[in-house]
Write an enzyme that holds these catalytic residues in place. Sequence first.
Site, PDB file in Angstrom:
ATOM      1  N   GLY A  65      36.998  49.853  39.257  1.00  0.00           N
ATOM      2  CA  GLY A  65      37.457  48.579  38.685  1.00  0.00           C
ATOM      3  C   GLY A  65      38.969  48.457  38.638  1.00  0.00           C
ATOM      4  CB  THR A  66      41.619  50.317  40.478  1.00  0.00           C
ATOM      5  OG1 THR A  66      40.806  51.485  40.382  1.00  0.00           O
ATOM      6  CG2 THR A  66      43.067  50.666  40.292  1.00  0.00           C
ATOM      7  CB  THR A  67      40.878  45.578  42.583  1.00  0.00           C
ATOM      8  OG1 THR A  67      40.732  46.693  43.457  1.00  0.00           O
ATOM      9  CG2 THR A  67      41.542  44.437  43.295  1.00  0.00           C
ATOM     10  CD1 TRP A  68      38.821  41.918  36.716  1.00  0.00           C
ATOM     11  CD2 TRP A  68      37.037  43.226  36.295  1.00  0.00           C
ATOM     12  NE1 TRP A  68      38.037  41.280  35.795  1.00  0.00           N
ATOM     13  CE2 TRP A  68      36.938  42.043  35.519  1.00  0.00           C
ATOM     14  CE3 TRP A  68      36.032  44.198  36.204  1.00  0.00           C
ATOM     15  CZ2 TRP A  68      35.868  41.828  34.654  1.00  0.00           C
ATOM     16  CZ3 TRP A  68      34.968  43.970  35.354  1.00  0.00           C
ATOM     17  CH2 TRP A  68      34.893  42.798  34.583  1.00  0.00           C
ATOM     18  CG  HIS A 124      43.248  56.427  42.308  1.00  0.00           C
ATOM     19  ND1 HIS A 124      42.578  55.621  41.432  1.00  0.00           N
ATOM     20  CD2 HIS A 124      43.337  55.741  43.478  1.00  0.00           C
ATOM     21  CE1 HIS A 124      42.274  54.479  42.044  1.00  0.00           C
ATOM     22  NE2 HIS A 124      42.729  54.516  43.277  1.00  0.00           N
ATOM     23  NE  ARG A 146      31.347  49.686  39.273  1.00  0.00           N
ATOM     24  CZ  ARG A 146      31.393  49.049  40.421  1.00  0.00           C
ATOM     25  NH1 ARG A 146      32.220  49.449  41.372  1.00  0.00           N
ATOM     26  NH2 ARG A 146      30.622  48.011  40.640  1.00  0.00           N
ATOM     27  CE1 TYR A 212      33.959  46.587  38.111  1.00  0.00           C
ATOM     28  CE2 TYR A 212      31.663  46.402  37.453  1.00  0.00           C
ATOM     29  CZ  TYR A 212      32.708  46.030  38.275  1.00  0.00           C
ATOM     30  OH  TYR A 212      32.486  45.088  39.265  1.00  0.00           O
ATOM     31  NE  ARG A 276      30.052  47.202  47.579  1.00  0.00           N
ATOM     32  CZ  ARG A 276      28.794  47.182  47.135  1.00  0.00           C
ATOM     33  NH1 ARG A 276      27.840  46.683  47.872  1.00  0.00           N
ATOM     34  NH2 ARG A 276      28.476  47.694  45.944  1.00  0.00           N
TER      35      ARG A 276
HETATM   36  P1  A3P Z   1      31.618  47.053  44.347  1.00  0.00           P
HETATM   37  O1  A3P Z   1      31.890  47.834  45.587  1.00  0.00           O
HETATM   38  O2  A3P Z   1      30.497  47.620  43.536  1.00  0.00           O
HETATM   39  O3  A3P Z   1      31.437  45.599  44.588  1.00  0.00           O
HETATM   40  P2  A3P Z   1      38.461  49.548  42.749  1.00  0.00           P
HETATM   41  O4  A3P Z   1      39.208  48.293  42.462  1.00  0.00           O
HETATM   42  O5  A3P Z   1      38.681  50.622  41.732  1.00  0.00           O
HETATM   43  O6  A3P Z   1      38.671  49.982  44.148  1.00  0.00           O
HETATM   44  O7  A3P Z   1      36.915  49.179  42.572  1.00  0.00           O
HETATM   45  C1  A3P Z   1      36.337  48.300  43.487  1.00  0.00           C
HETATM   46  C2  A3P Z   1      35.100  47.712  42.856  1.00  0.00           C
HETATM   47  O8  A3P Z   1      35.476  46.699  41.905  1.00  0.00           O
HETATM   48  C3  A3P Z   1      34.234  47.014  43.894  1.00  0.00           C
HETATM   49  O9  A3P Z   1      32.910  47.150  43.420  1.00  0.00           O
HETATM   50  C4  A3P Z   1      34.737  45.579  43.798  1.00  0.00           C
HETATM   51  O10 A3P Z   1      33.838  44.627  44.309  1.00  0.00           O
HETATM   52  C5  A3P Z   1      34.907  45.443  42.292  1.00  0.00           C
HETATM   53  N1  A3P Z   1      35.822  44.362  41.906  1.00  0.00           N
HETATM   54  C6  A3P Z   1      36.964  43.963  42.508  1.00  0.00           C
HETATM   55  N2  A3P Z   1      37.513  42.933  41.851  1.00  0.00           N
HETATM   56  C7  A3P Z   1      36.698  42.655  40.799  1.00  0.00           C
HETATM   57  C8  A3P Z   1      36.725  41.668  39.750  1.00  0.00           C
HETATM   58  N3  A3P Z   1      37.695  40.786  39.660  1.00  0.00           N
HETATM   59  N4  A3P Z   1      35.731  41.693  38.848  1.00  0.00           N
HETATM   60  C9  A3P Z   1      34.723  42.598  38.928  1.00  0.00           C
HETATM   61  N5  A3P Z   1      34.636  43.550  39.891  1.00  0.00           N
HETATM   62  C10 A3P Z   1      35.615  43.581  40.820  1.00  0.00           C
END
Ligand code: A3P
Length: 312
Positions: A65-68, A124, A146, A212, A276
């Site tokens: 959930g890093t991006t979020w 990380h 997560r 998450y 994704r």
């Molecule tokens: P999934 O592959 O299960 O869809 P990270 O950001 O740490 O790389 O994690 C990526 C995961 O967070 C992916 O999960 C991605 O789809 C999900 N993600 C990205 N943006 C998000 C958002 N705004 N809200 C919820 N999940 C999100």
Amino acid sequence: MVNSLELVHELHLSLPKEKWWGENNVCQMNGFWFLPKFVPNTVRVLNEFNPLPNDVILASFPKTGTTWLKSLLFSIINRSSKELLVKHNPHELVPTLEVQVFGKTESSPIITDDLDSRRLYSTHSPYQLLGKTLDSFNCRVVYITRNPKDTLVSMWHFTNKWKDAEDAPWPLDEAIEKFCSGIFPGGPYYDHVMGFKKASLEKPENIFFITYEELMIDAKTHVKRFAEFLGCPFDKDEEVEEIVKSCSFEILSSHEVNKSGDFPSWFPVPYNSFFRQGVVGDHKNYLEAKTIERIDALTRDMFHGAGFMYGI
Ligand code: A3P
């Protein structure tokens, strides 16, 4: 005289290595596994990064959930410029210490020393390695985790978006083995999570621990809590709602920059691979019952056994 490239080469030779996926190895440092290209950068972060007391560090295991969280923390801290998220991928607004900031062994870190601005970086690196740095400078840390099964499935999909995977995709059964044995970039997952979990219990005023799944259930409450933790609470609920909405999966993933199949300069995956499904429980669509049982047994042992009732 030995130059830094030679030192990097020597460092690689001296570290234990394991096959991770395809032709890609991971190297072990202090019990944790790293992609070889990030080993020298991580060493630089440990040796050279001096946080400022006002800094905010987002820490996470990959795919949790890093991006979020990057988009949420960026919006909370930079309220007046949160629309930058429309044109910029969150990973470019919130650079990762060992990827972009200390990314080039030969050059100076890309870091601001402007004392008036509030710096926000992500990492990380595990607490077991970076904790001393974080603690000594008293900065604020927000850690997201997560559940292990969704993390594994998310990483498997993500890795198969790498340039290298076009010809030889990573089989899911191999990904499961690597995850369970801990030989995973950033891994072992359980040690990474427990390092920050324990630290957050010892220093709740400095380390905010969130999952998450909690964020998914009630993002509004948690965004308010993040803002209070960072010392910049909201006056109006509407502002909170606006941030939650603009950082939602639906909105973020609809921006052209995040739909793009282009590759950033700092990692071999397209921008769109960071978005994704964005749901809880997607592992049920990929993992067999016996694999779920196997990972749950590990989770009981590693998390529940240590008093952290999470992940099943
Ligand atoms: P999934 O592959 O299960 O869809 P990270 O950001 O740490 O790389 O994690 C990526 C995961 O967070 C992916 O999960 C991605 O789809 C999900 N993600 C990205 N943006 C998000 C958002 N705004 N809200 C919820 N999940 C999100």
